[in-house]
Design a protein around this motif. Sequence first.
Motif, PDB file in Angstrom:
ATOM      1  N   MET A   1       0.857  -1.194   0.000  1.00  0.00           N
ATOM      2  CA  MET A   1       0.000   0.000   0.000  1.00  0.00           C
ATOM      3  C   MET A   1       0.886   1.235   0.000  1.00  0.00           C
ATOM      4  O   MET A   1       1.962   1.239   0.593  1.00  0.00           O
ATOM      5  N   SER A   2       0.414   2.263  -0.678  1.00  0.00           N
ATOM      6  CA  SER A   2       1.212   3.469  -0.821  1.00  0.00           C
ATOM      7  C   SER A   2       0.329   4.697  -0.640  1.00  0.00           C
ATOM      8  O   SER A   2      -0.808   4.733  -1.109  1.00  0.00           O
ATOM      9  N   PHE A   3       0.897   5.704   0.051  1.00  0.00           N
ATOM     10  CA  PHE A   3       0.188   6.946   0.338  1.00  0.00           C
ATOM     11  C   PHE A   3       1.079   8.113  -0.088  1.00  0.00           C
ATOM     12  O   PHE A   3       2.263   8.149   0.264  1.00  0.00           O
ATOM     13  N   GLU A   4       0.493   9.055  -0.837  1.00  0.00           N
ATOM     14  CA  GLU A   4       1.269  10.229  -1.257  1.00  0.00           C
ATOM     15  C   GLU A   4       1.757  11.012  -0.060  1.00  0.00           C
ATOM     16  O   GLU A   4       2.873  11.511  -0.040  1.00  0.00           O
ATOM     17  N   SER A   5       0.887  11.176   0.955  1.00  0.00           N
ATOM     18  CA  SER A   5       1.257  11.887   2.169  1.00  0.00           C
ATOM     19  C   SER A   5       0.325  11.459   3.296  1.00  0.00           C
ATOM     20  O   SER A   5      -0.879  11.323   3.091  1.00  0.00           O
ATOM     21  N   LEU A   6       0.881  11.243   4.469  1.00  0.00           N
ATOM     22  CA  LEU A   6       0.068  10.862   5.627  1.00  0.00           C
ATOM     23  C   LEU A   6      -0.536  12.120   6.235  1.00  0.00           C
ATOM     24  O   LEU A   6      -0.086  12.630   7.248  1.00  0.00           O
ATOM     25  N   ASP A   7      -1.590  12.606   5.587  1.00  0.00           N
ATOM     26  CA  ASP A   7      -2.245  13.820   6.058  1.00  0.00           C
ATOM     27  C   ASP A   7      -3.523  13.515   6.834  1.00  0.00           C
ATOM     28  O   ASP A   7      -4.295  14.405   7.163  1.00  0.00           O
TER      29      ASP A   7
ATOM     30  N   HIS B   1      -2.833   0.201  -3.799  1.00  0.00           N
ATOM     31  CA  HIS B   1      -2.651  -1.034  -3.035  1.00  0.00           C
ATOM     32  C   HIS B   1      -2.736  -2.255  -3.947  1.00  0.00           C
ATOM     33  O   HIS B   1      -3.269  -2.192  -5.059  1.00  0.00           O
ATOM     34  N   LEU B   2      -2.197  -3.352  -3.445  1.00  0.00           N
ATOM     35  CA  LEU B   2      -2.301  -4.637  -4.117  1.00  0.00           C
ATOM     36  C   LEU B   2      -2.095  -5.724  -3.075  1.00  0.00           C
ATOM     37  O   LEU B   2      -1.164  -5.667  -2.264  1.00  0.00           O
ATOM     38  N   VAL B   3      -2.974  -6.705  -3.079  1.00  0.00           N
ATOM     39  CA  VAL B   3      -2.848  -7.887  -2.230  1.00  0.00           C
ATOM     40  C   VAL B   3      -2.593  -9.048  -3.178  1.00  0.00           C
ATOM     41  O   VAL B   3      -3.309  -9.213  -4.162  1.00  0.00           O
ATOM     42  N   GLN B   4      -1.556  -9.843  -2.888  1.00  0.00           N
ATOM     43  CA  GLN B   4      -1.250 -10.993  -3.728  1.00  0.00           C
ATOM     44  C   GLN B   4      -1.056 -12.234  -2.871  1.00  0.00           C
ATOM     45  O   GLN B   4      -0.417 -12.184  -1.819  1.00  0.00           O
ATOM     46  N   GLU B   5      -1.602 -13.328  -3.356  1.00  0.00           N
ATOM     47  CA  GLU B   5      -1.342 -14.638  -2.773  1.00  0.00           C
ATOM     48  C   GLU B   5      -0.413 -15.351  -3.747  1.00  0.00           C
ATOM     49  O   GLU B   5      -0.767 -15.560  -4.905  1.00  0.00           O
ATOM     50  N   ILE B   6       0.786 -15.682  -3.277  1.00  0.00           N
ATOM     51  CA  ILE B   6       1.799 -16.308  -4.126  1.00  0.00           C
ATOM     52  C   ILE B   6       2.045 -17.715  -3.591  1.00  0.00           C
ATOM     53  O   ILE B   6       2.577 -17.879  -2.499  1.00  0.00           O
ATOM     54  N   ASN B   7       1.631 -18.706  -4.371  1.00  0.00           N
ATOM     55  CA  ASN B   7       1.715 -20.099  -3.946  1.00  0.00           C
ATOM     56  C   ASN B   7       2.577 -20.869  -4.944  1.00  0.00           C
ATOM     57  O   ASN B   7       2.110 -21.240  -6.015  1.00  0.00           O
ATOM     58  N   HIS B   8       3.824 -21.123  -4.572  1.00  0.00           N
ATOM     59  CA  HIS B   8       4.736 -21.847  -5.465  1.00  0.00           C
ATOM     60  C   HIS B   8       4.377 -23.318  -5.607  1.00  0.00           C
ATOM     61  O   HIS B   8       4.906 -23.992  -6.489  1.00  0.00           O
ATOM     62  N   GLY B   9       3.472 -23.806  -4.781  1.00  0.00           N
ATOM     63  CA  GLY B   9       3.028 -25.190  -4.881  1.00  0.00           C
ATOM     64  C   GLY B   9       1.793 -25.368  -5.743  1.00  0.00           C
ATOM     65  O   GLY B   9       1.317 -26.480  -5.929  1.00  0.00           O
ATOM     66  N   ASP B  10       1.262 -24.296  -6.297  1.00  0.00           N
ATOM     67  CA  ASP B  10       0.054 -24.342  -7.127  1.00  0.00           C
ATOM     68  C   ASP B  10       0.453 -24.068  -8.574  1.00  0.00           C
ATOM     69  O   ASP B  10       0.746 -22.934  -8.943  1.00  0.00           O
ATOM     70  N   ASP B  11       0.477 -25.120  -9.380  1.00  0.00           N
ATOM     71  CA  ASP B  11       0.878 -24.959 -10.779  1.00  0.00           C
ATOM     72  C   ASP B  11      -0.174 -24.247 -11.614  1.00  0.00           C
ATOM     73  O   ASP B  11       0.143 -23.601 -12.603  1.00  0.00           O
TER      74      ASP B  11
END
Length: 179
Positions: free
Chosen positions: A93-99, A112-122
């Motif tokens: 997550m990224s914010f230009e300024s914490l105002d 923002h971006l949420v990722q599920e990275i599963n190296h066991g799932d082909d």
Amino acid sequence: MNRFNSSALALFTLILLTWTTGCYDAPEFANPTYDCACGTVEFNGGAYPLKMAEAIIPDSTDQLSRTYHIVADLRTPDEVDAHAEAHDLTFYMSFESLDDVVYYIQQDSVTHLVQEINHGDDQFPVRDYICTEGSIIIDPAYAGGTETVSFDVAVREQVNGGLVGFPTSFSGSFTAIIE
């Protein structure tokens, strides 16, 4: 006259050499676990400790700009012990300024971006999620030090630019050091 048996001497030398140099008592292997002790997240009904939480000031001209990146290990303790392939959940997550202190996903501009990275799932090794509603609360460390972030959002999986499936609850809190 005593006869010297060379094969017995060779066998004795081999046993002595093996006994003195062939055995090594190695310490028991301790599988490293990555736990920053900096927070936890709840996702799909489970609670997971964070492996990493970092905060970056991306804009040197604005000391209140922030980018956060956290990583949680979704494997069970048995999978970790068995060295199962990595299965992580990341939240960027990224914010230009914490105002402000509270940021609402529906109203505020939060990259923002949420990722599920599963190296066991082909079939689906990387799954992208987008926050559809919820809030992020930040207790900024204006003069440096420990900064606390908590969030409670709903995420939906994003496939080919469209949202699929039902909303999933994603919440947690973490601390990061601002230098």
